[in-house]
Design a protein around this motif. Structure first.
Motif, PDB file in Angstrom:
ATOM      1  N   VAL A 200       8.927  -4.922   7.810  1.00  0.00           N
ATOM      2  CA  VAL A 200       8.785  -5.129   6.188  1.00  0.00           C
ATOM      3  C   VAL A 200       9.739  -4.289   5.566  1.00  0.00           C
ATOM      4  N   ALA A 201      10.197  -3.111   6.078  1.00  0.00           N
ATOM      5  CA  ALA A 201      10.809  -1.957   5.563  1.00  0.00           C
ATOM      6  C   ALA A 201      12.249  -2.699   4.757  1.00  0.00           C
ATOM      7  N   PHE A 202      12.302  -2.188   3.578  1.00  0.00           N
ATOM      8  CA  PHE A 202      13.799  -2.789   3.072  1.00  0.00           C
ATOM      9  C   PHE A 202      14.763  -2.145   3.484  1.00  0.00           C
ATOM     10  N   ASP A 203      14.782  -1.133   4.181  1.00  0.00           N
ATOM     11  CA  ASP A 203      15.895  -0.133   4.957  1.00  0.00           C
ATOM     12  C   ASP A 203      15.983  -0.406   6.303  1.00  0.00           C
ATOM     13  N   GLU A 204      15.423  -1.497   6.606  1.00  0.00           N
ATOM     14  CA  GLU A 204      15.446  -1.774   8.161  1.00  0.00           C
ATOM     15  C   GLU A 204      16.723  -2.497   8.768  1.00  0.00           C
ATOM     16  N   ILE A 205      17.164  -2.041   9.986  1.00  0.00           N
ATOM     17  CA  ILE A 205      18.254  -2.347  10.425  1.00  0.00           C
ATOM     18  C   ILE A 205      17.805  -3.632  11.452  1.00  0.00           C
ATOM     19  N   GLU A 206      16.512  -3.132  12.201  1.00  0.00           N
ATOM     20  CA  GLU A 206      15.993  -4.255  12.997  1.00  0.00           C
ATOM     21  C   GLU A 206      14.620  -3.722  13.298  1.00  0.00           C
TER      22      GLU A 206
ATOM     23  N   ILE B 173       6.944   9.076  22.861  1.00  0.00           N
ATOM     24  CA  ILE B 173       8.063   8.493  22.602  1.00  0.00           C
ATOM     25  C   ILE B 173       7.698   7.735  21.305  1.00  0.00           C
ATOM     26  N   ALA B 174       8.715   7.766  20.423  1.00  0.00           N
ATOM     27  CA  ALA B 174       8.627   6.966  19.072  1.00  0.00           C
ATOM     28  C   ALA B 174       9.733   6.133  18.881  1.00  0.00           C
ATOM     29  N   VAL B 175       9.467   5.070  18.122  1.00  0.00           N
ATOM     30  CA  VAL B 175      10.775   3.898  18.005  1.00  0.00           C
ATOM     31  C   VAL B 175      10.857   3.804  16.472  1.00  0.00           C
ATOM     32  N   SER B 176      12.148   3.925  15.750  1.00  0.00           N
ATOM     33  CA  SER B 176      12.217   3.385  14.575  1.00  0.00           C
ATOM     34  C   SER B 176      13.551   2.718  14.491  1.00  0.00           C
ATOM     35  N   GLY B 177      13.530   1.832  13.551  1.00  0.00           N
ATOM     36  CA  GLY B 177      14.783   0.893  13.273  1.00  0.00           C
ATOM     37  C   GLY B 177      15.013   0.584  11.888  1.00  0.00           C
ATOM     38  N   ALA B 178      14.821   1.873  11.147  1.00  0.00           N
ATOM     39  CA  ALA B 178      15.171   1.787   9.633  1.00  0.00           C
ATOM     40  C   ALA B 178      16.119   3.063   9.302  1.00  0.00           C
ATOM     41  N   ALA B 179      16.847   2.813   8.221  1.00  0.00           N
ATOM     42  CA  ALA B 179      17.407   3.997   7.834  1.00  0.00           C
ATOM     43  C   ALA B 179      16.963   5.370   7.742  1.00  0.00           C
ATOM     44  N   GLN B 180      15.633   4.994   7.116  1.00  0.00           N
ATOM     45  CA  GLN B 180      14.714   6.532   6.844  1.00  0.00           C
ATOM     46  C   GLN B 180      13.943   6.539   8.074  1.00  0.00           C
ATOM     47  N   ASP B 181      13.834   7.865   8.634  1.00  0.00           N
ATOM     48  CA  ASP B 181      12.767   8.080   9.564  1.00  0.00           C
ATOM     49  C   ASP B 181      11.274   8.060   9.084  1.00  0.00           C
TER      50      ASP B 181
ATOM     51  N   THR C 184       4.638   0.051  -1.306  1.00  0.00           N
ATOM     52  CA  THR C 184       6.073   0.174  -0.866  1.00  0.00           C
ATOM     53  C   THR C 184       6.773  -0.821  -0.990  1.00  0.00           C
ATOM     54  N   ARG C 185       7.968  -0.675  -1.048  1.00  0.00           N
ATOM     55  CA  ARG C 185       8.984  -2.091  -1.222  1.00  0.00           C
ATOM     56  C   ARG C 185       9.101  -2.602   0.067  1.00  0.00           C
ATOM     57  N   HIS C 186       9.145  -3.895   0.011  1.00  0.00           N
ATOM     58  CA  HIS C 186       8.840  -4.717   0.969  1.00  0.00           C
ATOM     59  C   HIS C 186      10.450  -5.668   1.157  1.00  0.00           C
TER      60      HIS C 186
ATOM     61  N   TYR D 214       6.530  -9.645  -2.271  1.00  0.00           N
ATOM     62  CA  TYR D 214       5.555  -8.779  -1.519  1.00  0.00           C
ATOM     63  C   TYR D 214       5.855  -7.377  -1.523  1.00  0.00           C
ATOM     64  N   ALA D 215       4.461  -6.763  -0.997  1.00  0.00           N
ATOM     65  CA  ALA D 215       4.638  -5.281  -1.170  1.00  0.00           C
ATOM     66  C   ALA D 215       4.040  -4.784   0.185  1.00  0.00           C
ATOM     67  N   ALA D 216       4.444  -3.781   0.810  1.00  0.00           N
ATOM     68  CA  ALA D 216       3.480  -2.807   1.919  1.00  0.00           C
ATOM     69  C   ALA D 216       2.364  -2.056   1.196  1.00  0.00           C
ATOM     70  N   LEU D 217       1.002  -2.438   1.469  1.00  0.00           N
ATOM     71  CA  LEU D 217       0.243  -1.689   0.551  1.00  0.00           C
ATOM     72  C   LEU D 217      -0.524  -0.634   1.439  1.00  0.00           C
ATOM     73  N   THR D 218      -0.433   0.730   1.123  1.00  0.00           N
ATOM     74  CA  THR D 218      -0.996   1.528   1.958  1.00  0.00           C
ATOM     75  C   THR D 218      -2.511   1.988   1.385  1.00  0.00           C
ATOM     76  N   ILE D 219      -3.397   2.112   2.358  1.00  0.00           N
ATOM     77  CA  ILE D 219      -4.831   2.283   2.241  1.00  0.00           C
ATOM     78  C   ILE D 219      -4.914   3.715   2.665  1.00  0.00           C
ATOM     79  N   SER D 220      -5.243   4.588   1.513  1.00  0.00           N
ATOM     80  CA  SER D 220      -5.388   5.936   1.698  1.00  0.00           C
ATOM     81  C   SER D 220      -6.901   6.263   2.527  1.00  0.00           C
ATOM     82  N   LEU D 221      -6.681   6.996   3.486  1.00  0.00           N
ATOM     83  CA  LEU D 221      -7.979   7.610   4.167  1.00  0.00           C
ATOM     84  C   LEU D 221      -8.066   9.029   3.825  1.00  0.00           C
ATOM     85  N   LYS D 222      -7.959   9.434   2.408  1.00  0.00           N
ATOM     86  CA  LYS D 222      -7.914  10.561   2.023  1.00  0.00           C
ATOM     87  C   LYS D 222      -8.750  10.651   0.804  1.00  0.00           C
ATOM     88  N   PRO D 223      -9.900  10.009   0.675  1.00  0.00           N
ATOM     89  CA  PRO D 223     -10.757  10.186  -0.646  1.00  0.00           C
ATOM     90  C   PRO D 223     -10.820  11.674  -1.006  1.00  0.00           C
ATOM     91  N   VAL D 224     -10.821  12.300  -1.984  1.00  0.00           N
ATOM     92  CA  VAL D 224     -11.062  13.715  -2.307  1.00  0.00           C
ATOM     93  C   VAL D 224     -12.563  13.979  -1.838  1.00  0.00           C
TER      94      VAL D 224
END
Lengths: 556, 106
Positions: free
Chosen positions: A134-140, A168-176, A328-330, A335-345
């Motif tokens: 879904v990332a806007f900066d994704e190559i694949e 092992i980690a895998v990324s397909g976007a311009a930004q890691d 986050t931009r989709h 559409y958007a990617a919506l992050t649910i924070s598991l960090k309530p104060v």
């Protein structure tokens, strides 16, 4: 999302039966603890401070509603009503009972999950960009590759008993967004500038822990058809040449460091040249079968702006903040990617109750094509949300205490379980995170401070990624008491950096004041639009060290 | 083999129950989940006997990681001197609703 085929299903079921037999033999005394320990670790089962802990693999952080509900069911029936998401996007149950673990593994298998290789000296759960697909900066989309690696590395006979764990980690976007340079091996999808062909950049030798090191480039461009043969070559060289005489020098980073990346590369290339590629690499038909599971969902054609969302934002300041920080931009308009924070104060970073799991499952099913993701920053993502649905999702999250609008801000703190749960920890980390979140709870103040990552580990093993926190905090034991060391300037992304030590350790009660001092230096000296980490890079350590020293001297 | 380290005294014997994983404390009658009932040994001979009991129970596949833990006598319950063991005897400090602290009035 990938669904098990008959082979996956059989493999997992056979493993459950095998472990059930091992547990039975342990309980009868037929297996000693020394014999049993490596077997239970291969199945994600640790013995921790208060109880056993069962670590469930969430491959590349992807979950569907059925799996979330099953995790909630297990939490209620076989644990204490909650789970904890980790920095490797796994889920931990902290109150497992050995006698019940085979039953729990069976319940996980019912929903296409397992605990295989979430522990022990083997290739661990593969992680990927939480915004994959879904990332806007994704190559694949990196998920088909991550799934391929999952299948290749699951019970791989040659790599079942490595010198040490292997991540092992895998990324397909311009930004890691995977902390790739902290991994034993990184697979980055890249496009060759000259040919336009898509392939992989392979990184090697990263790691945190007591000897943090940044991964280096092993192969700048690997043709995509050769991925498994190349990974096999790299793992084989490590498996044969990595140290086994000293646990603390056994990760691949030490081998790469000791012989140099050029020598390591030469050995890998020699091995790669010898490998029968046709036999080792994935068949194109299998790659296509896997890729088909990750086809884009049936999006609607939507305008780029939702009037409904705009109107709601105008009426609701909290929603406005949520939209500002948690969306986050989709790649798809509307559409958007919506992050649910598991960090309530005041909450515990990464913890989620069974009720919350069920609500996220409902939301994923209703609003995100039955998908949720886990991030290495211990949050969740609904990857495909229509902008017009955001107000309703926000309201549902708010009812469950899941609507904290703080993603990427100073209260979005990464923290390992620390000594409150972990048998290896030297100090508690969660109470430090809670005290800091309370100190900086005011939303206006958080917004003013802006992007700032605090990462806390309760021991030198660095599960809380403290080395790559803009402010890193490491809990140690000093003279029989908990003591907290500070590092500054760490960065997990493309400007990767390991934080530098600020001074001597502080007692827990001084930690919030110390962070306040560091933030004050930033606020006083930042330039327009400069983030905390950018200011630390421009100014260097000195002004922050001076501010820190005032507190350290007062303690001494 | 190196000689066993002399225990700091007074001490109690702490382990994890093999089947349940839960922290348990040695008593004269076996094991208890209740830290208030832990047997406190005051001298080296009694500590050795407790250590032997733990080793046997480990071999009988009843407990894992038995170890003597130095304590101070607090009101109503022996309190481990080291903060790690004190946490282990109570439960997570961030979840007072869980662990021994929730089950027993400590």
């Amino acid at each position: 999302m990938y669904l098990y085929d008959e082979f996956d299903e059989r493999l997992v079921r056979e493993r459950v039966a095998q472990f059930a037999s091992q547990v039975e033999r342990r309980l009868s005394g037929a297996l000693t603890e020394d014999e049993f320990r490596p077997l239970r670790l291969k199945n994600g089962l640790y013995l921790q401070l208060h109880s056993y802990m069962l670590r469930v693999a969430i491959p590349y952080g992807a979950l569907n509603a059925r799996q979330l509900r099953q995790l909630g069911f297990i939490a209620d029936v076989h644990d204490r009503g909650y789970g904890h998401f980790t920095t490797r996007t796994n889920l931990q149950f902290h109150w497992a009972r050995l006698k019940d673990v085979p039953t729990v593994l069976g319940l996980l298998a019912d929903a296409g999950m397992h605990c295989i290789q979430t522990s022990g000296n083997c290739i661990r759960n593969v992680t990927a960009d939480p915004f994959a697909g879904v990332a806007f900066d994704e190559i694949e989309d990196p998920r088909p590759v991550a799934e391929l690696i999952r299948q290749w590395s699951s019970l791989h006979p040659e790599f079942e008993w490595l010198a040490r764990k292997f991540k092992i980690a895998v990324s397909g976007a311009a930004q890691d967004r995977t902390v790739m340079k902290s991994h034993d091996l990184g697979v980055r999808i890249v496009r060759d500038a000259a040919s336009g062909e898509i392939g992989y950049r392979i990184l090697v030798g990263g790691g945190l822990g007591r000897s943090p090191m940044e991964a280096q480039i092993l192969r700048d461009f690997l043709p995509r058809q050769d991925l498994l043969a190349y990974l096999e070559a790299a793992l084989r060289v490590y498996n044969l040449a990595g140290r086994r005489d000293n646990k603390w020098k056994a990760r691949i980073k030490f081998l790469v460091h000791d012989i140099g990346v050029e020598a390591f590369r030469a050995q890998v290339e020699d091995e790669f040249a010898r490998i029968d590629k046709a036999k080792t690499n994935a068949r194109p038909a299998e790659e296509a079968r896997i890729a088909a599971f990750f086809a884009a969902p049936p999006y609607e054609n939507l305008p780029g702006v939702s009037r409904k969302l705009e109107r709601s934002i105008a009426r609701d300041e909290e929603l406005a903040r949520f939209v500002e920080h948690n969306l986050t931009r989709h790649k798809r308009k509307g559409y958007a990617a919506l992050t649910i924070s598991l960090k309530p104060v005041g909450g515990i970073p990464g913890d989620i109750s069974s009720d919350q799991m069920r609500v996220v499952a409902d939301l994923a099913e209703q609003y995100s094509f039955d998908e949720a993701r886990v991030t290495y920053a211990q949050n969740l993502v609904l990857p495909h949300v229509r902008l017009g649905d955001v107000p309703h999702i926000f309201a549902r999250l708010k009812e469950q205490g899941l609507a904290s609008a703080n993603v990427g801000l100073i209260t979005d703190i990464v923290s390992c379980p620390g000594l409150d749960y972990c048998g290896l920890a030297t100090a508690r980390s969660i109470p430090i995170a809670q005290a800091l979140a309370q100190t900086f709870a005011d939303p206006a103040r958080q917004k003013d401070i802006g992007e700032l990552s605090i990462k806390i580990s309760g021991c030198i093993n660095a599960c809380g990624h403290h080395h790559v926190g803009a402010i890193g905090i490491l809990g140690l034991e000093k003279k029989g008491a908990e003591s907290y060391q500070f590092t500054l300037g760490g960065d997990p992304g493309d400007s990767y950096a390991l934080g530098e030590l600020l001074g001597p350790g502080l007692p827990a009660e001084k930690v919030p004041e110390a962070v306040e001092r560091l933030v004050a230096v930033y606020l006083a000296r930042r330039q327009p639009d400069e983030t905390f980490i950018e200011t630390t890079r421009r100014l260097g350590l000195a002004p922050f060290k001076t501010a820190f020293k005032e507190i350290a001297d007062a303690v001494a | 083999m190196a000689a066993a380290k002399r225990p700091e005294l007074p001490a109690i014997l702490v382990a994890n129950d093999l089947r349940e994983g839960e922290v348990v404390f040695a008593t004269l009658e076996g094991w208890t989940r209740d830290p208030r009932r832990a047997l406190v040994v005051q001298d080296e001979r009694a500590a050795e006997a407790l250590r032997d009991f733990g080793a046997k129970e480990f071999l009988r596949a009843r407990v894992v990681d038995p170890q003597l833990v130095a304590i101070e006598n607090a009101e109503g319950a022996p309190r481990p001197r080291h903060y790690r063991e004190a946490l282990r005897a109570l439960g997570p400090s961030v979840r007072p609703d869980l662990g021994k602290q929730a089950d027993f009035p400590l």
